[in-house]
Structures are given as structure tokens and as C-alpha cells.
Design a protein around this motif. Structure first.
Motif, PDB file in Angstrom:
ATOM      1  N   VAL A 181       0.845  -1.190   0.000  1.00  0.00           N
ATOM      2  CA  VAL A 181       0.000   0.000   0.000  1.00  0.00           C
ATOM      3  C   VAL A 181       0.883   1.243   0.000  1.00  0.00           C
ATOM      4  O   VAL A 181       1.869   1.332   0.722  1.00  0.00           O
ATOM      5  CB  VAL A 181      -0.963   0.025   1.213  1.00  0.00           C
ATOM      6  N   GLY A 182       0.522   2.209  -0.850  1.00  0.00           N
ATOM      7  CA  GLY A 182       1.325   3.415  -0.899  1.00  0.00           C
ATOM      8  C   GLY A 182       0.805   4.409  -1.918  1.00  0.00           C
ATOM      9  O   GLY A 182      -0.306   4.268  -2.454  1.00  0.00           O
ATOM     10  N   PHE A 183       1.633   5.387  -2.205  1.00  0.00           N
ATOM     11  CA  PHE A 183       1.261   6.485  -3.089  1.00  0.00           C
ATOM     12  C   PHE A 183       1.316   6.038  -4.555  1.00  0.00           C
ATOM     13  O   PHE A 183       2.274   5.384  -4.977  1.00  0.00           O
ATOM     14  CB  PHE A 183       2.207   7.667  -2.886  1.00  0.00           C
ATOM     15  N   HIS A 184       0.308   6.416  -5.318  1.00  0.00           N
ATOM     16  CA  HIS A 184       0.300   6.081  -6.735  1.00  0.00           C
ATOM     17  C   HIS A 184       1.498   6.721  -7.439  1.00  0.00           C
ATOM     18  O   HIS A 184       2.045   6.149  -8.393  1.00  0.00           O
ATOM     19  CB  HIS A 184      -1.007   6.551  -7.376  1.00  0.00           C
ATOM     20  N   THR A 185       1.915   7.872  -6.992  1.00  0.00           N
ATOM     21  CA  THR A 185       3.029   8.595  -7.613  1.00  0.00           C
ATOM     22  C   THR A 185       4.375   7.919  -7.376  1.00  0.00           C
ATOM     23  O   THR A 185       5.381   8.349  -7.954  1.00  0.00           O
ATOM     24  CB  THR A 185       3.092  10.034  -7.079  1.00  0.00           C
ATOM     25  N   ALA A 186       4.425   6.880  -6.560  1.00  0.00           N
ATOM     26  CA  ALA A 186       5.689   6.191  -6.255  1.00  0.00           C
ATOM     27  C   ALA A 186       5.972   5.051  -7.232  1.00  0.00           C
ATOM     28  O   ALA A 186       6.844   4.220  -6.971  1.00  0.00           O
ATOM     29  CB  ALA A 186       5.675   5.661  -4.825  1.00  0.00           C
ATOM     30  N   ARG A 187       5.267   5.018  -8.343  1.00  0.00           N
ATOM     31  CA  ARG A 187       5.462   3.961  -9.336  1.00  0.00           C
ATOM     32  C   ARG A 187       6.829   4.085 -10.000  1.00  0.00           C
ATOM     33  O   ARG A 187       7.262   5.166 -10.387  1.00  0.00           O
ATOM     34  CB  ARG A 187       4.371   4.037 -10.405  1.00  0.00           C
ATOM     35  N   LEU A 188       7.500   2.932 -10.142  1.00  0.00           N
ATOM     36  CA  LEU A 188       8.766   2.823 -10.850  1.00  0.00           C
ATOM     37  C   LEU A 188       8.596   1.862 -12.020  1.00  0.00           C
ATOM     38  O   LEU A 188       7.745   0.963 -11.971  1.00  0.00           O
ATOM     39  CB  LEU A 188       9.867   2.301  -9.922  1.00  0.00           C
ATOM     40  N   GLN A 189       9.422   2.010 -13.041  1.00  0.00           N
ATOM     41  CA  GLN A 189       9.346   1.072 -14.159  1.00  0.00           C
ATOM     42  C   GLN A 189       9.711  -0.335 -13.695  1.00  0.00           C
ATOM     43  O   GLN A 189       9.115  -1.326 -14.114  1.00  0.00           O
ATOM     44  CB  GLN A 189      10.276   1.518 -15.284  1.00  0.00           C
ATOM     45  N   THR A 190      10.702  -0.424 -12.831  1.00  0.00           N
ATOM     46  CA  THR A 190      11.124  -1.690 -12.235  1.00  0.00           C
ATOM     47  C   THR A 190      11.945  -1.362 -11.001  1.00  0.00           C
ATOM     48  O   THR A 190      12.509  -0.265 -10.903  1.00  0.00           O
ATOM     49  CB  THR A 190      11.963  -2.548 -13.201  1.00  0.00           C
ATOM     50  N   ILE A 191      12.037  -2.306 -10.073  1.00  0.00           N
ATOM     51  CA  ILE A 191      12.981  -2.139  -8.963  1.00  0.00           C
ATOM     52  C   ILE A 191      14.230  -2.986  -9.202  1.00  0.00           C
ATOM     53  O   ILE A 191      15.068  -3.078  -8.325  1.00  0.00           O
ATOM     54  CB  ILE A 191      12.359  -2.493  -7.598  1.00  0.00           C
ATOM     55  N   TYR A 192      14.337  -3.601 -10.397  1.00  0.00           N
ATOM     56  CA  TYR A 192      15.429  -4.524 -10.699  1.00  0.00           C
ATOM     57  C   TYR A 192      15.463  -5.638  -9.648  1.00  0.00           C
ATOM     58  O   TYR A 192      16.375  -5.721  -8.834  1.00  0.00           O
ATOM     59  CB  TYR A 192      16.772  -3.789 -10.752  1.00  0.00           C
ATOM     60  N   PRO A 193      14.434  -6.513  -9.645  1.00  0.00           N
ATOM     61  CA  PRO A 193      14.327  -7.525  -8.594  1.00  0.00           C
ATOM     62  C   PRO A 193      15.540  -8.436  -8.526  1.00  0.00           C
ATOM     63  O   PRO A 193      16.097  -8.833  -9.546  1.00  0.00           O
ATOM     64  CB  PRO A 193      13.064  -8.297  -8.973  1.00  0.00           C
ATOM     65  N   GLN A 194      15.919  -8.758  -7.303  1.00  0.00           N
ATOM     66  CA  GLN A 194      17.035  -9.629  -6.996  1.00  0.00           C
ATOM     67  C   GLN A 194      16.490 -10.931  -6.399  1.00  0.00           C
ATOM     68  O   GLN A 194      15.307 -11.039  -6.094  1.00  0.00           O
ATOM     69  CB  GLN A 194      17.986  -8.930  -6.024  1.00  0.00           C
ATOM     70  N   PRO A 195      17.346 -11.952  -6.228  1.00  0.00           N
ATOM     71  CA  PRO A 195      16.842 -13.257  -5.779  1.00  0.00           C
ATOM     72  C   PRO A 195      16.067 -13.219  -4.466  1.00  0.00           C
ATOM     73  O   PRO A 195      15.166 -14.035  -4.256  1.00  0.00           O
ATOM     74  CB  PRO A 195      18.125 -14.095  -5.644  1.00  0.00           C
TER      75      PRO A 195
END
Length: 217
Positions: A181-195
Motif C-alpha cells: 500500500v502506498g502512493f500512486h506517484t511512487a510507481r517505478l518502471q522496475t525495482i530490478y528484482p534480486q533473488p
């Protein structure tokens, strides 16, 4: 740096140390940027987001989880400009939802959860975050909320960098339904997920459900 490379280049299961360092540096910069933007919001704007997010969460609980009745729902005590869901916590409690709050009992270990009611006398926990007292009933959540610093369309969460939430999800069996849950404006294209990163089941913002995973482990 990771932010200078196309997202497709990154293998989510990669363990290359240099890549991991680049991602960590990029995440740190994005975390600072998003938190600074959150801090610049006016009190009125932050309240509006909190009210909208509470309505969206209540709608999700009604549509998917019978309003949460009979479930243990882990919420959070707002810090650092996070959306404030405390009025909804009290309302859900009155509607028969069991509310729990997370806390750190052991450093670098999964979170623990204690029951909360509107009458709970809170004490100071790690980082001075109010938590239920040691004699509060321990709980295991069926549904758990995770505050978002940032989020991406694949359902991954950018948090504060301590790894507590991912560690907790990995340790709980059965795994609770996870809702970021959070702000809609905090969207990122990716967080570059790690294992070690675990995708959430839902991403919910003040604009509604943004991600709903169809398959869960």
C-alpha cells in the motif's frame, strides 16, 4: 549503474556481485528521491491520499476477503510520511477483523506480530515506532499490509532497505496474502528484482488496485 541500463538487460535471478552493488546503489538513490517527494507533500495532500487509500483498501477487503471478518490483518503504524490507516484500523476492528501490528523482536530476523485494539496502550519499539506491549497476544497474519516507498508493475516493492518484510514472507507458512500500500506517484518502471525479492500479491494505491497476481506460492 543499473539505472543507465535497459530493464530487460537484468536477469532477476542473477547473483553477479557487481550488478547487485549497482542495484543497491540505484535503489538507495530512488529511495531518497521518493521519500523526499513524499516529505514535500502538504499535510492536506497526504491526508487526502490516506483517505483515498483507506477507501480502496476497504473495497478490496470487501470484494476479495469478505471484508476481512474472521481474518487476522496485519497493518502498520505510519512513520516517515506513510499513508495513515489508523482510522480504518479502528473501523475494521469494530467490524470483526482482528488487527495485528508488526514489530522487530530480533534484529535481522522475521518480524513478529502482536494484536492491536483501539484500547491497546502502545510502547516504543525499534526506531521509536509505537508497538503493542510485550503482553499483547502474539498473532500470525492471514493478510499483511506492506507500506511502499516505491512499487513496480510486476508487483515488487521498494522498501526501506532492511529486508524485514521479504524475510518475514519467506518464513511464514502458509504465506499470508501480501498487499503493498502506498502512493500512486511512487510507481517505478522496475525495482530490478534480486533473488531475495518476493513479489506481492496486490499493489494498492490511492488510485486503486494496480497489481493483482493470479498465482501464489
Amino acid at each position: 549503474m543499473a539505472r543507465e541500463i535497459a530493464p530487460d538487460y537484468f536477469d532477476p535471478l542473477a547473483t553477479d556481485p557487481e550488478q547487485a552493488r549497482d542495484v543497491a546503489r540505484w535503489r538507495g538513490a530512488e529511495r531518497n528521491r521518493l521519500r523526499a517527494a513524499r516529505d514535500r507533500m502538504s499535510v492536506a495532500s497526504r491526508k487526502d491520499v490516506s483517505v483515498s487509500l483507506a477507501k480502496q483498501l476497504q473495497r478490496l477487503l470487501i470484494n476479495r476477503f469478505n471484508g476481512g471478518r474472521g481474518k487476522v490483518l496485519s497493518v502498520y503504524w505510519p512513520i516517515k510520511g506513510e499513508p495513515d490507516l489508523r482510522p480504518l484500523m479502528a473501523e475494521l476492528h469494530d467490524e470483526g477483523v482482528t488487527i495485528a501490528l508488526p514489530l522487530v523482536e530480533v534484529k535481522a530476523a522475521p518480524l513478529a506480530f502482536r494484536r492491536w485494539t483501539p484500547d491497546t496502550r502502545m510502547v516504543r519499539g525499534d526506531w521509536n515506532i509505537p508497538v503493542p506491549p510485550p503482553d499483547a497476544e502474539p498473532m500470525t497474519p492471514d493478510i499483511t499490509l506492506a507500506p511502499l516507498v516505491g512499487w513496480d508493475p510486476a508487483g515488487f516493492r521498494l522498501g526501506y532497505g532492511g529486508g524485514y518484510f521479504d524475510r518475514t514472507l519467506a518464513a511464514l507458512a502458509p504465506r499470508p496474502v501480501s498487499i503493498g500500500v502506498g502512493f500512486h506517484t511512487a510507481r517505478l518502471q522496475t525495482i530490478y528484482p534480486q533473488p531475495h525479492d518476493i513479489p506481492l500479491d496486490f499493489i494498492l494505491t490511492d488510485a486503486g488496485v494496480q497489481v493483482e497476481r493470479q498465482e501464489r506460492p
